[in-house]
Design an enzyme around this catalytic site. Structure first.
Site, PDB file in Angstrom:
ATOM      1  CG  ASP A 141      -2.022   1.048   1.139  1.00 10.95           C
ATOM      2  OD1 ASP A 141      -2.551   1.274   0.033  1.00 10.95           O
ATOM      3  OD2 ASP A 141      -2.346   1.661   2.174  1.00 10.95           O
TER       4      ASP A 141
ATOM      5  CB  SER B  93      -6.384   3.175  -0.367  1.00  7.23           C
ATOM      6  OG  SER B  93      -5.038   3.581  -0.436  1.00  7.23           O
TER       7      SER B  93
ATOM      8  CD  GLN C 275      -4.143   1.490  -3.280  1.00  2.84           C
ATOM      9  OE1 GLN C 275      -3.530   2.532  -3.509  1.00  2.84           O
ATOM     10  NE2 GLN C 275      -3.935   0.767  -2.187  1.00  2.84           N
TER      11      GLN C 275
END
Length: 306
Positions: free
Chosen positions: A217, A241, A291
């Site tokens: 991430d 996110s 993502q």
């Protein structure tokens, strides 16, 4: 048993800020019931604890799911629902969806203040032989030894970096990052980052998978903005996110250098899609990541223009 320290990787220093020892502690969840776990947030020694880092929730949720099954995780798909509160622990409730001969499935829900803040589905696969191929590593990317760390960058590079970007790359963290060509203009939405755990990790494959989830991430959403001369780290973009997917293809060690090859095939409607391929030093593709994130331009108010 822990990996032996090397000349450039000294033994763990539990007192140092954002140390690997503290990260391992974050990933050592407390079991409250068969399918219920509690995860702590970083200690006060870690800077920038204004909200819970998404990679921490990804990693803790994966650890919770892994503790209910005896085979290795190969993929996870997650949605971030609400910002995490760093002042209280996070509860992780695991649903044992399926246990088959080859595959198992778990669903993990992270809970704070009585509400879900994050949900994840994880698939586990018992290892078996099969066909093999991969997209090859871009050999034009310099090895990590030739990529300067942030403290080794030339002054003319540092002055080009906006304060929030420089602040991000220089803060203490348990993951060592070496971005390739930091601060250089981009002609396409593509970037490369070498990363590894800052100190040796225990010889536990589940721990290495969790640390990879944590690191996956980091920096990825930035691939959606590099083409536009802006950053998710500054004040011009409201960033968050929205979801995260991780596939783990081959065994790896998260305390050895891994190359995160990132790109962004699309950005529109205040959302950007970022993808990443993770290679080891030998050029083996060990994981893939995707993502989508909110990248909403911040419109200055009339007061800002006054």
């Amino acid at each position: 048993m822990p990996t032996e320290p090397t000349a450039d990787r000294p033994a763990l220093d539990p007192s140092s800020p954002a140390s690997i020892a503290e990260l391992i502690g974050l990933l050592d969840l407390e079991r409250l019931e068969d399918n219920l776990f509690r995860g702590e947030n970083p200690p006060e020694s870690w800077p920038f604890r204004t909200r819970v880092f998404g990679g921490q929730v990804l990693a803790q949720a994966l650890v919770a799911a892994q503790r209910t099954v005896d085979v290795a995780a190969h993929s996870m798909h997650a949605y971030f629902l609400l910002a995490g509160d760093p002042s209280i622990p996070i509860l992780y409730e695991v649903e044992r969806v399926r246990d088959g001969r080859s595959f198992a499935t778990r669903r993990t829900v992270a809970i704070q203040h009585g509400r879900p803040i994050f949900i994840m589905s994880v698939s586990f696969h018992r290892e078996e032989p099969g066909l093999e191929h991969q997209l090859d590593l871009d050999r034009s990317v310099p090895p990590p030894e030739e990529v300067p760390g942030i403290n080794e960058l030339a002054p003319e590079v540092l002055v080009r970096l906006p304060a929030p970007v420089l602040d991000y790359w220089t803060r203490p963290r348990p993951i060592e990052l070496r971005p390739v060509g930091l601060g250089e203009p981009r002609s396409e939405p593509r970037r490369f980052v070498w990363f590894r755990a800052g100190r040796p990790l225990p010889d536990d494959p589940a721990m290495h998978r969790a640390v990879l989830a944590y690191a996956s991430d980091m920096t990825l959403l930035e691939a959606t903005t590099v083409l536009h001369g802006t950053s998710v780290l500054g004040t011009r973009i409201q960033a968050a996110s929205l979801d995260h997917a991780l596939w783990m293809h081959r065994p790896f060690r998260a305390d050895e250098w891994l190359l995160y090859a990132q790109d962004s095939p699309s950005a529109s409607g205040a959302r950007g899609l970022a993808r990443g391929l993770v290679y080891d030093r030998g050029g083996r593709l060990v994981a893939s990541v995707a993502q989508e994130g909110l990248i909403r331009p911040v419109i200055p108010s009339s007061d800002d223009n006054a």
